[in-house]
Each structure stands twice: as C-alpha cells, then as structure tokens.
Scaffold this active site. Sequence first.
Site, PDB file in Angstrom:
ATOM      1  N   GLU A  29       0.777  -1.383   0.116  1.00 41.74           N
ATOM      2  CA  GLU A  29      -0.088   0.069  -0.089  1.00 41.74           C
ATOM      3  C   GLU A  29       0.833   1.405   0.084  1.00 41.74           C
ATOM      4  O   GLU A  29       1.638   1.622   1.032  1.00 41.74           O
ATOM      5  CB  GLU A  29      -0.691   0.015   1.073  1.00 41.74           C
ATOM      6  CG  GLU A  29      -2.029  -1.087   1.271  1.00 41.74           C
ATOM      7  CD  GLU A  29      -2.434  -1.413   2.493  1.00 41.74           C
ATOM      8  OE1 GLU A  29      -2.539  -0.664   3.537  1.00 41.74           O
ATOM      9  OE2 GLU A  29      -3.306  -2.380   2.703  1.00 41.74           O
ATOM     10  N   SER A  59      -5.786  -4.176   0.550  1.00 35.62           N
ATOM     11  CA  SER A  59      -6.149  -5.664   0.536  1.00 35.62           C
ATOM     12  C   SER A  59      -4.994  -6.676   1.224  1.00 35.62           C
ATOM     13  O   SER A  59      -4.459  -7.128   0.376  1.00 35.62           O
ATOM     14  CB  SER A  59      -6.666  -6.258  -0.560  1.00 35.62           C
ATOM     15  OG  SER A  59      -7.123  -7.595  -0.412  1.00 35.62           O
ATOM     16  N   GLU A  60      -4.704  -6.630   2.284  1.00 33.38           N
ATOM     17  CA  GLU A  60      -3.526  -7.390   2.923  1.00 33.38           C
ATOM     18  C   GLU A  60      -3.554  -8.841   2.601  1.00 33.38           C
ATOM     19  O   GLU A  60      -2.486  -9.108   2.426  1.00 33.38           O
ATOM     20  CB  GLU A  60      -3.427  -6.998   4.656  1.00 33.38           C
ATOM     21  CG  GLU A  60      -2.956  -5.722   5.004  1.00 33.38           C
ATOM     22  CD  GLU A  60      -4.054  -4.819   4.892  1.00 33.38           C
ATOM     23  OE1 GLU A  60      -4.068  -3.457   4.771  1.00 33.38           O
ATOM     24  OE2 GLU A  60      -5.283  -5.086   4.940  1.00 33.38           O
ATOM     25  N   GLN A  82       1.375  -1.926   5.662  1.00 31.45           N
ATOM     26  CA  GLN A  82       1.844  -0.516   5.992  1.00 31.45           C
ATOM     27  C   GLN A  82       2.168  -0.426   7.578  1.00 31.45           C
ATOM     28  O   GLN A  82       2.712   0.554   8.041  1.00 31.45           O
ATOM     29  CB  GLN A  82       0.624   0.429   5.685  1.00 31.45           C
ATOM     30  CG  GLN A  82       0.818   1.879   5.651  1.00 31.45           C
ATOM     31  CD  GLN A  82      -0.085   2.680   4.768  1.00 31.45           C
ATOM     32  OE1 GLN A  82      -1.191   2.903   5.418  1.00 31.45           O
ATOM     33  NE2 GLN A  82       0.056   3.020   3.836  1.00 31.45           N
ATOM     34  N   PHE A  83       1.201  -0.684   8.368  1.00 29.74           N
ATOM     35  CA  PHE A  83       1.388  -1.284  10.047  1.00 29.74           C
ATOM     36  C   PHE A  83       1.205  -2.398  10.438  1.00 29.74           C
ATOM     37  O   PHE A  83       0.468  -3.321   9.787  1.00 29.74           O
ATOM     38  CB  PHE A  83       0.417  -0.307  10.803  1.00 29.74           C
ATOM     39  CG  PHE A  83       0.715   1.217  10.477  1.00 29.74           C
ATOM     40  CD1 PHE A  83       1.638   1.897  11.694  1.00 29.74           C
ATOM     41  CD2 PHE A  83       0.237   1.856   9.505  1.00 29.74           C
ATOM     42  CE1 PHE A  83       1.726   3.354  11.467  1.00 29.74           C
ATOM     43  CE2 PHE A  83       0.455   3.403   9.294  1.00 29.74           C
ATOM     44  CZ  PHE A  83       1.372   4.020  10.207  1.00 29.74           C
ATOM     45  N   ALA A  84       2.046  -3.074  11.286  1.00 30.14           N
ATOM     46  CA  ALA A  84       1.995  -4.478  11.733  1.00 30.14           C
ATOM     47  C   ALA A  84       0.338  -4.663  12.045  1.00 30.14           C
ATOM     48  O   ALA A  84      -0.340  -5.744  11.777  1.00 30.14           O
ATOM     49  CB  ALA A  84       2.907  -4.828  13.021  1.00 30.14           C
ATOM     50  N   ASP A  85      -0.258  -3.575  12.575  1.00 27.73           N
ATOM     51  CA  ASP A  85      -1.548  -3.828  13.173  1.00 27.73           C
ATOM     52  C   ASP A  85      -2.655  -4.101  12.018  1.00 27.73           C
ATOM     53  O   ASP A  85      -3.633  -4.773  12.213  1.00 27.73           O
ATOM     54  CB  ASP A  85      -2.282  -2.545  13.620  1.00 27.73           C
ATOM     55  CG  ASP A  85      -1.310  -1.950  14.703  1.00 27.73           C
ATOM     56  OD1 ASP A  85      -0.102  -1.619  14.343  1.00 27.73           O
ATOM     57  OD2 ASP A  85      -1.805  -1.605  15.806  1.00 27.73           O
ATOM     58  N   TYR A  86      -2.197  -4.080  10.596  1.00 30.77           N
ATOM     59  CA  TYR A  86      -2.975  -4.163   9.328  1.00 30.77           C
ATOM     60  C   TYR A  86      -2.974  -5.870   8.833  1.00 30.77           C
ATOM     61  O   TYR A  86      -3.494  -6.056   8.127  1.00 30.77           O
ATOM     62  CB  TYR A  86      -2.784  -3.551   8.385  1.00 30.77           C
ATOM     63  CG  TYR A  86      -2.934  -1.784   8.647  1.00 30.77           C
ATOM     64  CD1 TYR A  86      -3.508  -1.515   9.845  1.00 30.77           C
ATOM     65  CD2 TYR A  86      -2.580  -0.856   7.561  1.00 30.77           C
ATOM     66  CE1 TYR A  86      -3.767  -0.114  10.111  1.00 30.77           C
ATOM     67  CE2 TYR A  86      -2.761   0.505   7.881  1.00 30.77           C
ATOM     68  CZ  TYR A  86      -3.413   0.725   9.166  1.00 30.77           C
ATOM     69  OH  TYR A  86      -3.653   2.282   9.283  1.00 30.77           O
ATOM     70  N   PRO A  89      -5.983  -9.469   8.351  1.00 34.76           N
ATOM     71  CA  PRO A  89      -6.677 -10.051   7.222  1.00 34.76           C
ATOM     72  C   PRO A  89      -5.780 -11.130   6.582  1.00 34.76           C
ATOM     73  O   PRO A  89      -6.177 -11.912   5.897  1.00 34.76           O
ATOM     74  CB  PRO A  89      -7.129  -9.109   6.596  1.00 34.76           C
ATOM     75  CG  PRO A  89      -7.134  -7.779   7.546  1.00 34.76           C
ATOM     76  CD  PRO A  89      -5.928  -8.227   8.423  1.00 34.76           C
ATOM     77  N   HIS A 129      -2.578   1.300  15.474  1.00 37.79           N
ATOM     78  CA  HIS A 129      -1.260   1.744  14.623  1.00 37.79           C
ATOM     79  C   HIS A 129      -0.047   1.342  15.699  1.00 37.79           C
ATOM     80  O   HIS A 129       1.090   1.962  15.277  1.00 37.79           O
ATOM     81  CB  HIS A 129      -1.042   3.189  14.106  1.00 37.79           C
ATOM     82  CG  HIS A 129      -2.031   3.285  13.144  1.00 37.79           C
ATOM     83  ND1 HIS A 129      -3.443   3.759  13.496  1.00 37.79           N
ATOM     84  CD2 HIS A 129      -2.248   3.355  11.723  1.00 37.79           C
ATOM     85  CE1 HIS A 129      -4.186   4.007  12.558  1.00 37.79           C
ATOM     86  NE2 HIS A 129      -3.553   3.890  11.450  1.00 37.79           N
TER      87      HIS A 129
END
Length: 337
Positions: A29, A59-60, A82-86, A89, A129
């Site tokens: 992303e 769309s991870e 983009q962030f480990a939190d994402y 999925p 984040h």
Amino acid sequence: MARMTMIEAIRNAHDLAMDREKQVVVFGEDVGYFGGVFRCTAGLQKKYGSNRCFDAPISENGIVGAAVGMCAYGLKPVVEIQFADYMYPAYDQIVSEAARMRHRSAGQFTCPMVIRMPTGGGIFGGQTHSQSPEALFTHVAGLKVVVPSNPRDAKGLLLASIEDPDPVIFLEPKRLYNGPFDGHHDRPVVSWKNHELGDVSEDYFTVPLGKAKIRREGSALTVLAYGTMVYVAQAAAEEAGVDAEIIDLRTLLPLDLETIEASVRKTGRCVVIHEATKTSGFGAELCAAVQESCFYHLEAPIVRVTGWDTPYPHAQEWTYFPGPERIKRAFAQVLEG
C-alpha cells in the site's frame, strides 16, 4: 561508509537487492509512487519501473496471497504491510500458505518472500497503529522473524532475509526509524546521523539470521531485549550503575540460544524486556528457554518487564512502555534474589 537513518538503510537494501536480482519485486500500500508511508521505498518505482515497484489495493490478504503466487513462479517479493496492526486479514495467507509452502510441496516449491511491517508504539498512533504482534509469528513453524535495532543491522538483516529461501517476517520498530530512544522521551535522543550505529556500508552485505549481538558486556545479570527496548535497557543499566550484559536478539526465530545460554551461565541472573503485552508474549518463550538450559546456573528467578495486558492505551502510551524506572526495579529484584 555513510551515515544513514534506519529508513535510509532499508531503502538502500531494497535498491541493492533489486539491482542485484531482477526477480526481486516490491509492492504494498502506497509503496510505489508515494514511496511508503514512512518513505522506506521512495524512489524505487522511478528507478526500476512500475512492474517491479508498485502500489497494491488496500487488501492485506490480497497482497500476501499474490506474493505467495509470485514465489511459486520464481519471483522474490518484498511486500510492505503499512502497519503491523493491519496484518490480521493476511494472517491466514501467512500461516496456511507462505509458512507451509516448502513442506506441503515436499520441497518442490519454496516461498522466498519478505513481509515488512512497521511495529510498536511511540508515534501516538493509538490501538490500530501501535501493536507488537511478534509472538503471533514466532509460534508458526516455517517462518523466520527478524527485529532490527539500528540502521546497519536493518540493512544487513533485510538483505539476508531477501536471500533466504523461506518467508521472513521483518518487523521494523517505528520509534527507531530516525534515531534511538532511552524511554524517557517521545522523540529520538539523537539522530542516527550522529550515532555510531548509523555508520552503514553503502556496499552489499548481509547480517546472518539467527545470530544475536551483545550490545553491552557485563557480569551481574543478562538482559534479553530486541528493537527499541535495547536502548531503554542500556539507559536503565547506566542510570542504575548495574553491570548488565545486554543482548540484542535481532532474530527471534531462529533464536540464538548459544549466545543467550553462555551469557546467563556467566551472570546467573536474567531480565527479559519487550514492548508487547506480557501474557503469552515472546518473553515467555525466552524465560522457558533459559529455564530449560540454565536452571542450575540461575541465582534468582527470571523477571519480565513488558507492556500491560490491556488493549493499547493511547492516552497512557509512555506509561505503557517498559521504561528505565520499571527496568531498574527489575534489576534490583533479580540482584536481591
């Protein structure tokens, strides 16, 4: 040699890997035209074209799933979440596909991919984040998990990860992108441009996966840490006047048990530090490993200093982090044991 921030070192590693092997592709992303939210891929699309560095939809699972397919066709994708939190999925693709590719195909296919993720807090990003999910990956057979603490290691470990034939989770502490922290401040203590660990060779080099680094030698106790916590531990040791040996793990999986065991057998005491929550955190694995191999050398129980067992507290971010004061209390506890 050049003085680089961790961002610049990571960008340089991408550049050298793409120049060395045309099979290396970079996507995720905003990593193409914009160069990534933290600018770790800036300029790569302009230099190598949009076929080798390109933006992906939000769309991870699609990003990681596409990368798995690319590996099967002989490419070496380096993808950014983009962030480990994402990454949640995409977790099924990482665990059920990437990690198992070699074994489920009886060695006919490998999965030489790197999944980069900015991790941890320190930017007031709140609950979505700022997470540190390393333990979710160290539990998965077939993955390697890397957490650099400085620009030189970030470059060398990333190049080693790209060379590796199996999937590597590459976690980048956001608080260290521009300089080291001591745990007392919400900004870098000093820029990597003015720090010796910012000295990075501009040539291609690798730092071997699975090898820890002793950042500070000592004989009173052993500290096991990684990422940002290496610097917080150093500050605590200096403030407390404790002769602590601080080990920067660098790679969590595979773990450098040899270096850990040698240090704990020498000091007889151990403190484990990480930013993630305590329960089922990676520190529990470290404690178990030390207990199994060094039990008869321990002079006191192992102590963990970690984040709270709560959802990430935006308003109390700097209280949540293990800081020098909490670590100094842990030092006193194990030294009194």
